[in-house]
Design an enzyme around this catalytic site. Structure first.
Site, PDB file in Angstrom:
ATOM      1  N   ASN A 158      -2.379  -8.468   7.640  1.00 45.71           N
ATOM      2  CA  ASN A 158      -2.231  -7.012   7.776  1.00 45.71           C
ATOM      3  C   ASN A 158      -3.553  -6.373   8.164  1.00 45.71           C
ATOM      4  OD1 ASN A 158      -0.166  -4.943   7.514  1.00 45.71           O
ATOM      5  ND2 ASN A 158      -1.502  -4.025   5.965  1.00 45.71           N
ATOM      6  N   ARG A 159      -3.471  -5.294   8.953  1.00 43.69           N
ATOM      7  CA  ARG A 159      -4.694  -4.592   9.365  1.00 43.69           C
ATOM      8  C   ARG A 159      -5.347  -3.923   8.163  1.00 43.69           C
ATOM      9  NH1 ARG A 159      -2.173  -0.643  13.760  1.00 43.69           N
ATOM     10  NH2 ARG A 159      -1.228  -0.041  11.782  1.00 43.69           N
ATOM     11  N   LYS A 173      12.444   5.556  -1.016  1.00 43.87           N
ATOM     12  CA  LYS A 173      12.679   4.249  -1.639  1.00 43.87           C
ATOM     13  C   LYS A 173      11.960   4.052  -2.977  1.00 43.87           C
ATOM     14  CE  LYS A 173      13.989   1.680   2.482  1.00 43.87           C
ATOM     15  NZ  LYS A 173      13.785   0.490   3.328  1.00 43.87           N
ATOM     16  N   ALA A 227       2.528  -5.451   5.768  1.00 44.40           N
ATOM     17  CA  ALA A 227       2.502  -5.359   4.299  1.00 44.40           C
ATOM     18  C   ALA A 227       3.160  -4.062   3.829  1.00 44.40           C
ATOM     19  CB  ALA A 227       1.063  -5.447   3.797  1.00 44.40           C
ATOM     20  N   ASP A 287      17.307  -5.124   1.376  1.00 46.66           N
ATOM     21  CA  ASP A 287      16.604  -5.452   2.632  1.00 46.66           C
ATOM     22  C   ASP A 287      16.160  -6.916   2.625  1.00 46.66           C
ATOM     23  OD1 ASP A 287      16.783  -2.968   3.869  1.00 46.66           O
ATOM     24  OD2 ASP A 287      14.892  -2.247   3.018  1.00 46.66           O
ATOM     25  N   ALA A 312       9.161  -3.157   4.323  1.00 47.45           N
ATOM     26  CA  ALA A 312       9.988  -4.307   4.727  1.00 47.45           C
ATOM     27  C   ALA A 312       9.292  -5.601   4.351  1.00 47.45           C
ATOM     28  CB  ALA A 312      10.257  -4.254   6.233  1.00 47.45           C
TER      29      ALA A 312
HETATM   30  P1  NDP Z   1       5.969   0.642   6.908  1.00 54.75           P
HETATM   31  O1  NDP Z   1       5.484   1.880   7.575  1.00 54.75           O
HETATM   32  O2  NDP Z   1       6.109   0.603   5.437  1.00 54.75           O
HETATM   33  O3  NDP Z   1       4.966  -0.586   7.310  1.00 54.75           O
HETATM   34  C1  NDP Z   1       4.587  -0.788   8.645  1.00 54.75           C
HETATM   35  C2  NDP Z   1       3.755  -2.070   8.758  1.00 54.75           C
HETATM   36  O4  NDP Z   1       3.520  -2.326  10.143  1.00 54.75           O
HETATM   37  C3  NDP Z   1       2.390  -1.982   8.086  1.00 54.75           C
HETATM   38  O5  NDP Z   1       2.077  -3.220   7.498  1.00 54.75           O
HETATM   39  C4  NDP Z   1       1.460  -1.704   9.271  1.00 54.75           C
HETATM   40  O6  NDP Z   1       0.152  -2.206   9.079  1.00 54.75           O
HETATM   41  C5  NDP Z   1       2.128  -2.522  10.338  1.00 54.75           C
HETATM   42  N1  NDP Z   1       1.790  -2.093  11.697  1.00 54.75           N
HETATM   43  C6  NDP Z   1       2.171  -0.959  12.332  1.00 54.75           C
HETATM   44  N2  NDP Z   1       1.683  -0.945  13.597  1.00 54.75           N
HETATM   45  C7  NDP Z   1       0.978  -2.090  13.761  1.00 54.75           C
HETATM   46  C8  NDP Z   1       0.222  -2.651  14.825  1.00 54.75           C
HETATM   47  N3  NDP Z   1       0.104  -2.040  16.008  1.00 54.75           N
HETATM   48  N4  NDP Z   1      -0.357  -3.856  14.638  1.00 54.75           N
HETATM   49  C9  NDP Z   1      -0.258  -4.498  13.464  1.00 54.75           C
HETATM   50  N5  NDP Z   1       0.436  -4.029  12.404  1.00 54.75           N
HETATM   51  C10 NDP Z   1       1.040  -2.829  12.549  1.00 54.75           C
HETATM   52  O7  NDP Z   1       7.335   0.295   7.629  1.00 54.75           O
HETATM   53  P2  NDP Z   1       8.544  -0.610   7.072  1.00 54.75           P
HETATM   54  O8  NDP Z   1       7.964  -1.784   6.386  1.00 54.75           O
HETATM   55  O9  NDP Z   1       9.511   0.236   6.359  1.00 54.75           O
HETATM   56  O10 NDP Z   1       9.260  -1.065   8.442  1.00 54.75           O
HETATM   57  C11 NDP Z   1       8.685  -2.059   9.255  1.00 54.75           C
HETATM   58  C12 NDP Z   1       9.750  -2.537  10.247  1.00 54.75           C
HETATM   59  O11 NDP Z   1      10.824  -3.138   9.532  1.00 54.75           O
HETATM   60  C13 NDP Z   1      10.366  -1.419  11.091  1.00 54.75           C
HETATM   61  O12 NDP Z   1      10.434  -1.861  12.433  1.00 54.75           O
HETATM   62  C14 NDP Z   1      11.770  -1.275  10.525  1.00 54.75           C
HETATM   63  O13 NDP Z   1      12.717  -0.885  11.519  1.00 54.75           O
HETATM   64  C15 NDP Z   1      12.055  -2.706  10.097  1.00 54.75           C
HETATM   65  N6  NDP Z   1      13.116  -2.824   9.099  1.00 54.75           N
HETATM   66  C16 NDP Z   1      14.208  -3.558   9.442  1.00 54.75           C
HETATM   67  C17 NDP Z   1      15.267  -3.691   8.582  1.00 54.75           C
HETATM   68  C18 NDP Z   1      16.454  -4.493   9.012  1.00 54.75           C
HETATM   69  O14 NDP Z   1      17.477  -4.461   8.307  1.00 54.75           O
HETATM   70  N7  NDP Z   1      16.402  -5.228  10.120  1.00 54.75           N
HETATM   71  C19 NDP Z   1      15.256  -3.078   7.234  1.00 54.75           C
HETATM   72  C20 NDP Z   1      14.027  -2.344   6.936  1.00 54.75           C
HETATM   73  C21 NDP Z   1      13.013  -2.219   7.860  1.00 54.75           C
HETATM   74  P3  NDP Z   1      -1.006  -1.345   8.305  1.00 54.75           P
HETATM   75  O15 NDP Z   1      -0.673  -1.390   6.835  1.00 54.75           O
HETATM   76  O16 NDP Z   1      -2.256  -2.106   8.639  1.00 54.75           O
HETATM   77  O17 NDP Z   1      -0.968   0.033   8.885  1.00 54.75           O
END
Ligand code: NDP
Length: 284
Positions: free
Chosen positions: A155-156, A72, A132, A108, A135
């Site tokens: 965010n963590r 992306k 953060a 998105d 998405a």
């Molecule tokens: P990223 O890997 O970029 O980000 C993941 C985020 O989730 C980070 O902020 C991370 O926090 C947080 N996270 C992960 N595990 C935990 C936890 N146990 N507790 C708290 N925070 C947590 O992923 P994306 O942003 O690309 O995707 C995130 C979600 O969005 C996915 O489920 C994806 O399927 C969904 N999505 C849905 C779309 C739709 O059309 N419906 C389109 C695009 C995405 P940290 O930074 O602290 O690690």
């Protein structure tokens, strides 16, 4: 054998998933329903071949393509320009051919916004955004550009959260605040919209629960989850039980597809057809 015209009208998806994924099925369902002379196909592209893949799409006259993680951000160097929100986010999930140039857009956040607007206007709203990552950035920027009053990012990882908050404060009219996620998080009084943009609850970890105090979910709040698979996450179940208005991740997925198709083909398609295909796939 496909005709030359058929090839000319191809849209493509640069993704790492195997063929047969829900997005392909959803978009093909729309093309078939509207008898559109377009196809959407899935190509596996490794990071070292991304530039070649974009040059290939140009050579074959593709109308555009989606790209998923990890492309992306890296895809931007191979494109000819960016739409407004994609430029702010620094991430592209949809390239669109306009006058022979590939312009990077991000559908998105726009897809999320469209599904949210079906239940509430973001104008003037106080938003709490969990996560953060990619998405979250897409959703936050579109909410801010659509007039949200403030967005509290929870965010963590403090640095990642601060990056998003800085981006909101510097590049959008909305106020961004950071809450570093330590222990169980209560949702503050006065929150209008809560959005889960973390991957918590995503298949296969379907039993996972966000570390939030569910007693702070109140009737009158809109609670949205971007996790599309499964749509009925624990957050959605908890929020429904608390009397909140809920939005699952299917609406965002459908609407980003509707917007992408409009960009590529100029045609409006029926979201209900795409929604039905996803419900069939997910069995809901
Ligand atoms: P990223 O890997 O970029 O980000 C993941 C985020 O989730 C980070 O902020 C991370 O926090 C947080 N996270 C992960 N595990 C935990 C936890 N146990 N507790 C708290 N925070 C947590 O992923 P994306 O942003 O690309 O995707 C995130 C979600 O969005 C996915 O489920 C994806 O399927 C969904 N999505 C849905 C779309 C739709 O059309 N419906 C389109 C695009 C995405 P940290 O930074 O602290 O690690």
């Amino acid at each position: 054998m496909p005709s030359l015209d058929f090839l000319h009208n191809l849209t493509g998806s640069f993704a790492l998933q195997a063929a047969g994924n829900p997005t392909v099925a959803m978009i093909e369902a729309a093309y078939q329903h509207h008898r559109m002379h377009w196809r959407y196909m899935n190509c596996e592209v490794t990071p070292e071949h991304l530039g070649d893949a974009v040059r290939g799409a140009r050579a074959m006259g593709w109308g555009g393509f989606n790209c998923s993680l990890p492309h992306k951000v890296a895809v931007i160097q191979h494109l000819d320009g960016l739409g407004e929100s994609a430029a702010i986010m620094g991430a592209v999930n949809c390239a669109v051919r306009r006058d022979g140039r590939y312009i990077g857009e991000n559908t998105d956040g726009k897809g999320f916004l469209k599904s949210l607007q079906a239940v509430v206007s973001p104008q003037g709203k106080r938003v709490v955004l969990l996560g953060a990552g990619g998405a979250a950035r897409a959703v936050a920027v579109e909410l801010a550009l659509a007039g949200a009053h403030s967005i509290m990012v929870v965010n963590r990882d403090a640095r990642r959260g601060a990056d998003l908050v800085d981006l909101l404060n510097v590049q959008t009219p909305a106020r961004g605040d950071l809450q570093v996620w330590r222990g169980t998080q209560g949702i503050p009084d006065g929150t209008d919209v809560l959005v889960n943009c973390t991957s918590v609850g995503l298949f296969p970890d379907v039993d996972a629960r966000l570390d939030i105090d569910v007693k702070t979910l109140r009737p009158g709040m809109v609670v949205a989850d971007v996790v599309p698979s499964p749509p009925n996450t624990n957050l959605i179940k908890d929020a429904r039980a608390a009397g909140c208005t809920v939005l699952d991740g299917l609406g965002m997925l459908v609407n980003q597809g509707v917007i992408s198709i409009k960009y590529w083909t100029g045609q409006d398609v029926d979201p209900a057809v795409m929604h039905a295909k996803l419900r069939e796939i997910y069995g809901v």
